[in-house]
Scaffold this active site. Sequence first.
Site, PDB file in Angstrom:
ATOM      1  CB  CYS A 334      -0.912  -0.001   1.225  1.00  0.00           C
ATOM      2  SG  CYS A 334      -2.178   1.268   1.171  1.00  0.00           S
ATOM      3  NE  ARG A 430      -9.977  -1.966   0.085  1.00  0.00           N
ATOM      4  CZ  ARG A 430      -9.004  -1.463   0.843  1.00  0.00           C
ATOM      5  NH1 ARG A 430      -8.117  -0.664   0.311  1.00  0.00           N
ATOM      6  NH2 ARG A 430      -8.929  -1.775   2.125  1.00  0.00           N
TER       7      ARG A 430
END
Length: 515
Positions: A334, A430
């Site tokens: 991430c 998302r």
Amino acid sequence: MEKINKILQGTNSEYKSEWFVDGFDCFELFQQRHGYTYDDLIMLPGHINFSADDVSLKTKLTKNISLNAPLVSSPMDTVTEHLMAINMALLGGIGIIHYNNTVEEQVVEVKKVKRFKNGFITDPIVLSPTHKLSDVDMIKQKYGFSGIPITDTGRIGGKLVGIVTSRDTDFIKDRSTTLSEVMTTDLITGQQNCTLEEANSILKSCKKGKLPIVNDKGELVALASRDDLVKNRDFPMATKDHENKKLLVGAALGTRETDKERLAALSDAGVDVVILDSSQGDSTYQREMIRFIKRNYPKIDVIGGNVVTTSQCESLIQAGVDGLRVGMGVGSICTTQEVMACGRPQATAVFKCALYSSQYNVPIIADGGIRTIGHIIKGLSLGASSVMMGSMLAGTEEAPGDYFYKDGMRLKKYRGMGSLEAMVKGGDQRYFSETDKIKVAQGVSGSVVDKGSVKKFVPYLIQGIKHGLQDLGCNSVTNLRESVYGGKVRFEVRTAAAQVEGSVHSLFSYEKHFI
């Protein structure tokens, strides 16, 4: 000088009690307003008066769902599909099926989990005497089993007339043969009012693979399986629903209008819990979706997130969540904190969110930043009821994808759902960016080393967690939380040098084996 000499000689009576206080309690630690990661902290050992085998890892996933191990597999398309979810549930945790797929594909994944292990199978696949062996072949190829009850109507509720198993079909070359010619008609059955224990006892004594359950009219109402007896023996920690004794499974979905159709299909498939999958969960869209789910699907628990602040927790708790997922920008793949300048160090996020949510009995999942057993223990110590793993489980045999070799290493692909590669496939929902002409990635694609099967890896993690709690002097996850909030478990902040000292060092080379 006289006081110093007394201390050196052990004769000083003016010792101050605060001199002997070890570390900080959790409240003192996090009042310092620093952002701590798991590696920044170390916990001090407690008193041991029990064995590691006596440690209970039973915990809450949501207000209404319990797990026998505090482990959750992440809803990522390189981590969790039905194989991962099945094995996580068998080993005491739960898997969350990703939604980077069509509704139909996700529903099939959920159904495979729910069908894998059953108490009474109330919706078994049923055929009629006029069906052919080729129909049995198709069912075996699709679902992996061939023990099928036969009713006069070909449906559940019809009069039971026989059963077909592999013993009846294996050596017949003509696959157009009708089932009426090969089915077994001399049947042992259980009555509708029998308990699961009674059904299992009949299966043991008659040495049959399947036990049809019929009512007073001889109509098929359910099925019990010998395979499930074996699974109960081999996987005593399996997490199952209370009503049908089927494996627990969760699924991810978004907050768009189209996700309501996905939710309806998942509900029909028997999903136990849904996770609203967003990198930033405190949105009007998520609050509205939470209310919609609780209003229309009260039997399905909903986990909101992701969140990292108490105000975010408050927002989603007011909307009605049954659990929260904590973490933003801390996963190994991430880049949210780097790209968006938004997020929070995970140890601080977990503590703050868990402390706030505990007022409302809303469990939290520590999601991200888990690289070792120690990180799992720290997440639980800081108030999480369970931890979600992505990279820890990627690379296992049960993770989606094929192995490949590079520089002599056996690898599997692992990618963030915010990577461009995943966004192209659908993961951009998302990140609220499915309509953006220019995509801004919040993750990367990479690869991880082969870890073998979760059947070996997860028990290794579970045993490590038990030993960690034993070292802290806590015999359960509940006792751990009480000891942390009560000040019994103490923390210290580690300097950079302390972190080096606490890891492998001063060796020319070494090998590190998980199991």
